[in-house]
Design an enzyme around this catalytic site. Structure first.
Site, PDB file in Angstrom:
ATOM      1  N   ASP A  22     -22.660 -15.306 -47.612  1.00 25.35           N
ATOM      2  CA  ASP A  22     -21.330 -15.408 -47.582  1.00 25.35           C
ATOM      3  C   ASP A  22     -20.458 -14.654 -46.261  1.00 25.35           C
ATOM      4  O   ASP A  22     -21.091 -13.776 -45.849  1.00 25.35           O
ATOM      5  CB  ASP A  22     -20.695 -14.898 -48.886  1.00 25.35           C
ATOM      6  N   ARG A  82     -23.126 -22.805 -43.239  1.00 25.24           N
ATOM      7  CA  ARG A  82     -22.085 -23.145 -43.842  1.00 25.24           C
ATOM      8  C   ARG A  82     -20.661 -22.963 -43.231  1.00 25.24           C
ATOM      9  O   ARG A  82     -20.306 -21.852 -42.941  1.00 25.24           O
ATOM     10  CB  ARG A  82     -22.012 -22.745 -45.231  1.00 25.24           C
TER      11      ARG A  82
HETATM   12  P1  FDA Z   1      -7.293 -26.343 -48.171  1.00 17.69           P
HETATM   13  O1  FDA Z   1      -7.425 -25.371 -49.366  1.00 17.69           O
HETATM   14  O2  FDA Z   1      -6.764 -25.841 -46.871  1.00 17.69           O
HETATM   15  O3  FDA Z   1      -7.074 -27.556 -48.752  1.00 17.69           O
HETATM   16  C1  FDA Z   1      -6.638 -28.641 -47.843  1.00 17.69           C
HETATM   17  C2  FDA Z   1      -6.679 -30.215 -48.475  1.00 17.69           C
HETATM   18  O4  FDA Z   1      -7.692 -30.387 -49.500  1.00 17.69           O
HETATM   19  C3  FDA Z   1      -5.328 -30.019 -49.382  1.00 17.69           C
HETATM   20  O5  FDA Z   1      -4.146 -30.246 -48.865  1.00 17.69           O
HETATM   21  C4  FDA Z   1      -5.683 -31.137 -50.415  1.00 17.69           C
HETATM   22  O6  FDA Z   1      -5.502 -32.299 -49.630  1.00 17.69           O
HETATM   23  C5  FDA Z   1      -7.129 -30.975 -50.734  1.00 17.69           C
HETATM   24  N1  FDA Z   1      -7.446 -30.157 -51.855  1.00 17.69           N
HETATM   25  C6  FDA Z   1      -7.666 -28.849 -52.024  1.00 17.69           C
HETATM   26  N2  FDA Z   1      -7.797 -28.401 -53.063  1.00 17.69           N
HETATM   27  C7  FDA Z   1      -7.706 -29.472 -53.897  1.00 17.69           C
HETATM   28  C8  FDA Z   1      -7.530 -29.624 -55.405  1.00 17.69           C
HETATM   29  N3  FDA Z   1      -7.970 -28.710 -56.133  1.00 17.69           N
HETATM   30  N4  FDA Z   1      -7.345 -30.884 -55.965  1.00 17.69           N
HETATM   31  C9  FDA Z   1      -7.024 -31.901 -54.932  1.00 17.69           C
HETATM   32  N5  FDA Z   1      -6.924 -31.785 -53.498  1.00 17.69           N
HETATM   33  C10 FDA Z   1      -7.410 -30.874 -53.145  1.00 17.69           C
HETATM   34  N6  FDA Z   1     -14.299 -18.513 -47.559  1.00 17.69           N
HETATM   35  C11 FDA Z   1     -14.720 -17.352 -46.941  1.00 17.69           C
HETATM   36  O7  FDA Z   1     -13.900 -16.604 -46.307  1.00 17.69           O
HETATM   37  N7  FDA Z   1     -15.933 -16.971 -47.003  1.00 17.69           N
HETATM   38  C12 FDA Z   1     -17.262 -17.691 -47.713  1.00 17.69           C
HETATM   39  O8  FDA Z   1     -18.110 -17.261 -47.695  1.00 17.69           O
HETATM   40  C13 FDA Z   1     -16.691 -18.722 -48.187  1.00 17.69           C
HETATM   41  N8  FDA Z   1     -17.547 -19.665 -48.891  1.00 17.69           N
HETATM   42  C14 FDA Z   1     -16.988 -20.630 -49.488  1.00 17.69           C
HETATM   43  C15 FDA Z   1     -18.179 -21.849 -49.773  1.00 17.69           C
HETATM   44  C16 FDA Z   1     -17.953 -23.076 -50.270  1.00 17.69           C
HETATM   45  C17 FDA Z   1     -18.881 -24.012 -50.704  1.00 17.69           C
HETATM   46  C18 FDA Z   1     -16.286 -23.242 -50.251  1.00 17.69           C
HETATM   47  C19 FDA Z   1     -15.941 -24.951 -50.706  1.00 17.69           C
HETATM   48  C20 FDA Z   1     -15.632 -22.498 -49.629  1.00 17.69           C
HETATM   49  C21 FDA Z   1     -15.807 -21.197 -49.326  1.00 17.69           C
HETATM   50  N9  FDA Z   1     -14.988 -20.312 -48.878  1.00 17.69           N
HETATM   51  C22 FDA Z   1     -15.344 -19.198 -48.085  1.00 17.69           C
HETATM   52  C23 FDA Z   1     -13.354 -20.855 -49.050  1.00 17.69           C
HETATM   53  C24 FDA Z   1     -12.792 -21.314 -47.941  1.00 17.69           C
HETATM   54  O9  FDA Z   1     -12.697 -20.667 -46.866  1.00 17.69           O
HETATM   55  C25 FDA Z   1     -11.391 -21.751 -48.033  1.00 17.69           C
HETATM   56  O10 FDA Z   1     -10.618 -20.680 -48.663  1.00 17.69           O
HETATM   57  C26 FDA Z   1     -11.223 -22.782 -49.288  1.00 17.69           C
HETATM   58  O11 FDA Z   1     -12.305 -23.742 -49.382  1.00 17.69           O
HETATM   59  C27 FDA Z   1     -10.093 -23.702 -49.196  1.00 17.69           C
HETATM   60  O12 FDA Z   1      -9.984 -24.227 -47.941  1.00 17.69           O
HETATM   61  P2  FDA Z   1     -10.247 -26.037 -47.925  1.00 17.69           P
HETATM   62  O13 FDA Z   1     -11.089 -26.369 -46.615  1.00 17.69           O
HETATM   63  O14 FDA Z   1     -10.914 -26.666 -49.191  1.00 17.69           O
HETATM   64  O15 FDA Z   1      -8.885 -26.619 -47.528  1.00 17.69           O
END
Ligand code: FDA
Length: 317
Positions: free
Chosen positions: A143, A193
């Site tokens: 991570d 990732r």
């Molecule tokens: P974001 O949260 O900005 O959401 C964008 C859009 O996605 C929303 O506007 C909506 O359309 C849709 N969406 C999101 N959540 C939804 C919901 N519950 N229901 C419906 N729609 C939804 N971070 C880090 O700093 N270090 C790490 O090692 C990791 N590891 C990691 C592993 C994995 C497998 C994942 C998926 C994430 C991480 N993260 C992480 C977290 C990552 O950095 C981030 O904070 C979250 O994934 C949220 O970002 P998103 O890209 O999902 O978009």
């Protein structure tokens, strides 16, 4: 990205807030939404169901910022036992390429933050974990934590990759440096990732606006997808999921030439849709009782998650 995110992450750092959140029984319901259980016994039925649904898994034993050697040793021991249990569920290769079962680990939980010899301890503990994982047919991905650890973490990954080239690493698109890291780490066999990033970071090192982070993610994703490694697209964002699919077509990657990844409890229906359409879909599944940091990052990144929590607190859920 939630505009209240920096304020929520700052508040979450206060010991008073931690006492309040961990002291209320209501929190247990919220925790269950994002965390698979506090023990391995609670975890196993959850991951079995995910595997049965056609999804792959990456399991994280919650814990970070260990400053005590005994705690780092205990975390390593838990990961070794976890790998045993997961291998029995379905280690081995998916579609000839991906291990269905993976563990994710924070180097700060393996001793990176120890005041004396932290870097060497975390590197050696990660190597021991990889030896065990290789025997079990389970993958390991490291991570990404806050930016002060990025150089040390990527240094450890480089060292351990010399022996275990399948070792994965996480890059955070919100960091200014990440585009350059993607160029460096997009070579053959490199499993990266890519996520947006979940910590509170200063302007000097990280993009702050949601649109800037998304643009950076798109640039980084293009580098990884056009490279020779194995991109892992960790996002719930429909814009980024669609971009990954478009880039896969453009670069001639088939559905097992990269994978989608989402967090346990978030967009379950979309996870199932992607898996049913033949995509490699992996769910990141945290367990353990050190869930506070993980939970507050989830609450901070989405107003709906916070609203769910506040409703539960006032008894409306
Ligand atoms: P974001 O949260 O900005 O959401 C964008 C859009 O996605 C929303 O506007 C909506 O359309 C849709 N969406 C999101 N959540 C939804 C919901 N519950 N229901 C419906 N729609 C939804 N971070 C880090 O700093 N270090 C790490 O090692 C990791 N590891 C990691 C592993 C994995 C497998 C994942 C998926 C994430 C991480 N993260 C992480 C977290 C990552 O950095 C981030 O904070 C979250 O994934 C949220 O970002 P998103 O890209 O999902 O978009």
């Amino acid at each position: 990205m939630n505009p209240l995110r920096p304020a929520i992450l700052a508040a979450a750092g206060s010991p008073r807030m931690k006492r309040m959140l961990t002291g209320t029984p209501v929190t247990a319901n919220i925790v269950r939404r994002f965390v698979a259980g506090e023990t391995r016994d609670e975890l196993i039925p959850v991951v079995r169901e995910l595997l049965d649904s056609g999804r792959m898994i990456s399991v994280d034993f919650l814990g970070e910022n260990t400053t005590d050697r005994a705690q780092a040793d205990a975390t390593l021991a838990e990961y070794l036992a976890l790998i045993n249990d997961l291998a029995a569920l379905g280690g081995g290769l998916e579609g000839g390429a991906a291990a269905r079962v993976e563990v994710s680990v924070k180097l700060s939980a393996l001793g990176q933050a120890l005041p004396d010899g932290g870097h060497a301890t975390a590197t050696e503990n990660l190597r021991i974990l990889c030896v065990k994982a290789a025997q079990a047919g389970v993958w390991v991905t490291v991570d990404a934590e806050d930016h002060t650890t990025t150089d040390a973490t990527l240094g450890t990954v480089r060292t351990v990759r010399a022996e275990f080239p399948w070792l994965g690493a996480v890059l955070q698109a919100y960091l200014h440096r990440t585009e350059a890291d993607c160029w460096e780490l997009s070579g053959a066999e490199s499993r990266i990732r890519l996520c947006k990033g979940a910590y509170r970071e200063p302007h000097a090192v990280a993009f702050q606006r949601a649109s800037e982070v998304t643009d950076s993610y798109l640039r980084c994703l293009a580098i990884l997808m056009r490279g020779h490694g194995y991109p892992m697209v960790a996002s719930h964002d429909p814009v980024l999921i669609t971009a990954a699919e478009r880039l896969a077509i453009e670069t001639g990657r088939d559905a097992v030439g990269f994978e989608h990844q989402m967090l346990y409890g978030i967009r379950d229906v979309e996870q199932l849709r992607l898996a049913a359409a033949g995509n490699a879909m992996r769910v990141y599944v945290p367990y353990g009782n050190q869930w506070y940091g993980y939970l507050t990052r989830r609450l901070a990144e989405r107003p709906a998650n916070l609203a769910f929590f506040l409703r539960a607190l006032v008894g409306d859920s």
